[in-house]
Structure formats: structure tokens, C-alpha cells
Design a protein around this motif. Structure first.
Motif, PDB file in Angstrom:
ATOM      1  N   ASN A   1     -21.223   9.279 -35.475  1.00 58.35           N
ATOM      2  CA  ASN A   1     -21.332  10.498 -34.670  1.00 58.35           C
ATOM      3  C   ASN A   1     -22.621  10.552 -33.858  1.00 58.35           C
ATOM      4  O   ASN A   1     -22.952  11.577 -33.269  1.00 58.35           O
ATOM      5  N   ASN A   2     -23.369   9.417 -33.828  1.00 59.83           N
ATOM      6  CA  ASN A   2     -24.567   9.357 -32.996  1.00 59.83           C
ATOM      7  C   ASN A   2     -24.165   9.462 -31.526  1.00 59.83           C
ATOM      8  O   ASN A   2     -23.292   8.721 -31.052  1.00 59.83           O
ATOM      9  N   GLN A   3     -24.773  10.383 -30.808  1.00 59.89           N
ATOM     10  CA  GLN A   3     -24.365  10.650 -29.434  1.00 59.89           C
ATOM     11  C   GLN A   3     -24.579   9.440 -28.531  1.00 59.89           C
ATOM     12  O   GLN A   3     -23.747   9.134 -27.672  1.00 59.89           O
ATOM     13  N   THR A   4     -25.693   8.733 -28.711  1.00 62.34           N
ATOM     14  CA  THR A   4     -25.947   7.544 -27.881  1.00 62.34           C
ATOM     15  C   THR A   4     -24.889   6.478 -28.122  1.00 62.34           C
ATOM     16  O   THR A   4     -24.376   5.861 -27.181  1.00 62.34           O
ATOM     17  N   PHE A   5     -24.546   6.262 -29.414  1.00 63.47           N
ATOM     18  CA  PHE A   5     -23.503   5.280 -29.722  1.00 63.47           C
ATOM     19  C   PHE A   5     -22.174   5.696 -29.110  1.00 63.47           C
ATOM     20  O   PHE A   5     -21.445   4.865 -28.564  1.00 63.47           O
ATOM     21  N   GLN A   6     -21.834   6.986 -29.208  1.00 70.03           N
ATOM     22  CA  GLN A   6     -20.561   7.451 -28.652  1.00 70.03           C
ATOM     23  C   GLN A   6     -20.531   7.288 -27.134  1.00 70.03           C
ATOM     24  O   GLN A   6     -19.514   6.880 -26.561  1.00 70.03           O
ATOM     25  N   ASP A   7     -21.649   7.593 -26.473  1.00 74.89           N
ATOM     26  CA  ASP A   7     -21.670   7.492 -25.007  1.00 74.89           C
ATOM     27  C   ASP A   7     -21.553   6.045 -24.539  1.00 74.89           C
ATOM     28  O   ASP A   7     -20.888   5.767 -23.532  1.00 74.89           O
ATOM     29  N   ARG A   8     -22.170   5.132 -25.265  1.00 77.63           N
ATOM     30  CA  ARG A   8     -22.228   3.749 -24.779  1.00 77.63           C
ATOM     31  C   ARG A   8     -21.079   2.877 -25.295  1.00 77.63           C
ATOM     32  O   ARG A   8     -20.604   1.995 -24.585  1.00 77.63           O
ATOM     33  N   VAL A   9     -20.653   3.097 -26.546  1.00 75.45           N
ATOM     34  CA  VAL A   9     -19.657   2.194 -27.146  1.00 75.45           C
ATOM     35  C   VAL A   9     -18.484   2.954 -27.734  1.00 75.45           C
ATOM     36  O   VAL A   9     -17.318   2.644 -27.474  1.00 75.45           O
TER      37      VAL A   9
END
Length: 411
Positions: free
Chosen positions: A348-356
Motif C-alpha cells: 500500500n506504499n503510494q510510491t510503489f503503487q504509482d510506479r509499479v
């Protein structure tokens, strides 16, 4: 209770009579005898009626003949021992001295006392042990035992051998002189050493043959593995070239269409199709009759990246950022496989969700690398024992190719 035997206090041998004790003392120089209530053992073979005076003697008889049943007749043969010393026959006073000098006196032969004691300790009767030593030349304990085994069926095996008194000294000598015995022992040792060396050489040759065989098998397995890897790389390069060729053709067609569109907007006449260089005919691929090989993990990774790019072909920057993020994840694990922080990703990390995570194919690519969902799908985790450097290297190669190849995933 009257004594049933005389027991030697020096070696423990049981003797049936005073005469046997005297003979024993003469051969061994033992002088400590006492009356004993223990009877001399008398084991009689139930098959051939051969008497045996010890357990060792009965075991040798069983080994030689196979007769294993013995009857213990010790009690039957036991008789009170007489302590009277046998008297020598009186000489006739009128007998001429010349006749006495010419008479032949028989005496027991002299044998090796030490070996005789060892034979008696093994349970052999004194007469049998003396006979074995005398006729084996006082060579060794083993030779005497072998003589007993070979002659145990002789009728006179338990009779004391007698030799003329004038040949006593000569008879007591072994058949071999000390020098000859020493030389013979040296020859036996040398023969044993040569035999051992020969056996070691044969064993070493066998080990060398086994090493050569194993080496050949390893070389052949390595050659087959390298050949398979070479074929796989050739097929991979060929597929990449074909993909690049089709991508270029598609780009060329797109340029032609854009050119025609610009001419149309400018009001220029379209080019004569006859003057347009025909595109290369599409070669119909021949269907292979070979069995279909399941896609490898590397091919699945390539297809996953191709699908990701095609699904987001309108946003090249987003696709490239996703590829670079995945390459960072994989590179960190490959460089620090023991660090858990590089092998654990919060979903649920926002950076991970946005990029991958929000891109179709990103999660699937990490799963192909070994990542699994844990703790109610809250984290993406790669266990330490599931870190496969070959898989990670393949993933890095595919990501690098997808980033650097401008035609990757165009078709």
C-alpha cells in the motif's frame, strides 16, 4: 577327597599322572605341582569317538571334520591319581657293562619351552604339543598348530615322541638354523610387502579409471549444458532481431502514412504507388512440427514487460519509470541478498503503487522473480532461501534490454 589330577602352578596345565608331571617338568622346567580335585577334560566326538582334552582341541576338530557333537566323559574317565613315582626297571648286576653302554636309551625330544607353554595354555595335551613342535621343527606357534590340524587323526597323536638319547641334542634343534629362520622370515615379510604393493597398485589403477570415467561424464554433461545454452542464446537473439525488424517495418509504414497525410493536408498529390518502393513481403512463417516447449521464466518476464509497455504505450515516461523502479528492486536484492529490507515491499506504499503496483504486469514481474504476498497481502516478500541469483540476473538483463531498446514492445 582324593585328587583327580596334578596341576602345574606355573602354567595351570592339568596332568593325569606323576609321569606326565615329570615329563612336563623336564620340558618346561616347571617344578610347582599340586594335587587337584579338578579332572582332566575328556570330550569324545559323538561321530568318530575321537577324544579331545580341551575346548580348543574340540573346536579344531569341528573345524577340520565338521563334527560338532561331543560327549563329556570327564566324570567317567576321572580316577584318583597315584602319587607313587614310577620306578625304573632294575638292572641286572651280572649284566656286562658293555651291554649297558650299547643299549639305546629313548628320551623325549627337547622343544621350545616358550611355544610349548603357549600350546598348553591353548588346551593342547603336553604329548600332542611336544609332538607338534618336534615334527614342525620348533619353527613357530602357527606351524605347530597347523601340524596338529593336519595330523589330528593320527592314532599316535597323543603319544609322547621318543628319540635316542645320543641324538637328543640333534633332535632338539629346529629344522632351520636361526640364520635360516631369520632369512625365511625376511623373505616372508618381503613377499608380503610386494603383495601389498601390488594390491595397492591395482587399487590405484581402479581408482584412476574411476576418476577418468567421472571426469569424462562431467565434461560431457558440461558440453551438453553449454551447447543447450548456446542454442538458447541463438534462438533468443534471433527472436530479438525478428522483433526489431518487425518494429522497424511498422515504424516505416507509420512514417509513410504520416507523409501521405501531410501531403493530403498540403493539397499535394499523392505519390504514385508505382514509384513507391514496395515494402518487403511478409514471409510466412513455417509451422514447426517440433513439440511446443513451455516458456521459460525469462521468456515469461520478457512477455510480462512487453505487455506492460503495450498496455501503457501512450505514456512512455511512466513505462520507463516502472522499468527503472523494478530494476532498482532487483538490483538491491542481488547486491544485498541477506538484507530483509530490500526483500520486503509494502504493497500500500503510494510510491510503489504509482510506479509499479498500478501498472498491469508490474506485480506479475515481481512474482516471477520470487516475491510472494504475506501478512494478509500487506507486504510483498522474497524469502532468503528463495533468492535465485540466476533468476535475478535474467530479470536484470530483460529490464535493461527493455529500457535501452527503443523498439521493445512496439508490436
Amino acid at each position: 577327597m582324593a585328587g583327580l589330577s596334578l596341576k602345574c602352578g606355573d602354567c595351570g596345565a592339568l596332568l593325569r599322572s606323576v609321569q606326565e608331571a615329570q615329563d612336563h617338568a623336564e620340558l618346561t622346567s616347571h617344578s610347582n605341582f599340586s594335587e587337584s580335585t579338578e579332572a582332566v577334560l575328556n570330550l569324545v566326538c559323538a561321530t568318530c569317538d575321537k577324544p579331545c582334552r580341551s575346548k580348543t582341541e574340540s573346536d579344531l576338530h569341528t573345524k577340520r571334520t565338521g563334527h560338532s557333537e561331543f560327549t563329556d566323559k570327564t566324570a567317567e574317565a576321572a580316577e584318583p591319581i597315584s602319587l607313587e613315582v614310577p620306578k625304573a626297571a632294575p638292572m641286572d648286576a651280572n649284566e656286562p657293562a658293555a651291554d649297558a653302554s650299547t643299549s639305546t636309551e629313548m628320551v623325549a625330544p627337547e622343544v621350545d619351552k616358550k611355544i610349548l607353554e603357549e600350546l598348553e595354555a591353548m588346551g593342547f595335551p603336553r604329548a600332542r604339543a611336544t609332538r607338534a613342535l618336534h615334527y614342525s621343527g620348533n619353527a613357530s606357534l602357527e606351524a605347530a598348530v597347523n601340524w596338529v590340524v593336519e595330523h589330528e587323526n593320527d592314532p599316535d597323536i597323543d603319544e609322547m615322541p621318543m628319540v635316542p638319547v645320543n641324538s637328543k641334542a640333534e633332535a632338539s634343534k629346529p629344522s632351520l638354523t636361526p640364520e635360516e629362520v631369520k632369512q625365511k622370515a625376511q623373505e616372508l615379510r618381503e613377499r608380503a610387502r610386494k603383495k601389498k604393493e601390488e594390491e595397492e597398485k591395482i587399487a590405484e589403477r581402479e581408482r584412476e579409471k574411476e576418476r577418468i570415467r567421472i571426469g569424462k561424464e562431467l565434461l560431457e554433461a558440461k558440453r551438453i549444458e553449454e551447447e543447450n545454452e548456446r542454442k538458447r542464446l541463438m534462438a533468443l537473439r534471433k527472436a530479438e532481431k525478428e522483433e526489431e525488424k518487425r518494429a522497424r517495418e511498422k515504424v516505416r509504414q507509420k512514417l509513410e502514412e504520416d507523409k501521405a497525410e501531410r501531403r493530403r493536408k498540403l493539397g499535394l498529390p499523392l505519390e504514385d504507388p508505382a514509384t513507391v518502393k514496395p515494402s518487403a513481403p511478409v514471409v510466412e512463417e513455417k509451422k514447426s512440427m517440433l513439440p511446443v516447449r513451455p516458456a521459460t521464466k525469462q521468456e515469461q518476464m520478457r512477455e510480462c514487460l512487453r505487455s506492460l509497455k503495450q498496455n501503457h504505450k501512450d505514456d512512455d515516461a511512466k513505462v520507463k519509470r516502472a522499468f527503472q523502479t523494478l530494476l532498482t528492486y532487483i538490483g538491491n536484492v542481488a547486491k544485498n541478498p541477506s538484507e530483509e529490507k530490500f526483500r520486503k515491499i509494502r504493497l500500500n506504499n503510494q510510491t510503489f503503487q504509482d510506479r509499479v503496483g498500478s501498472l498491469e504486469g508490474g506485480i506479475r514481474f515481481l512474482e516471477l522473480c520470487g516475491f510472494e504476498k504475506i501478512e494478509s497481502d500487506e507486504f510483498f516478500f522474497l524469502a532468503r532461501d528463495k533468492v535465485d541469483m540466476a533468476v535475478l540476473n535474467s530479470a536484470g538483463s530483460e529490464l535493461t534490454s527493455a529500457i535501452n531498446n527503443p523498439f521493445f514492445g512496439v508490436l
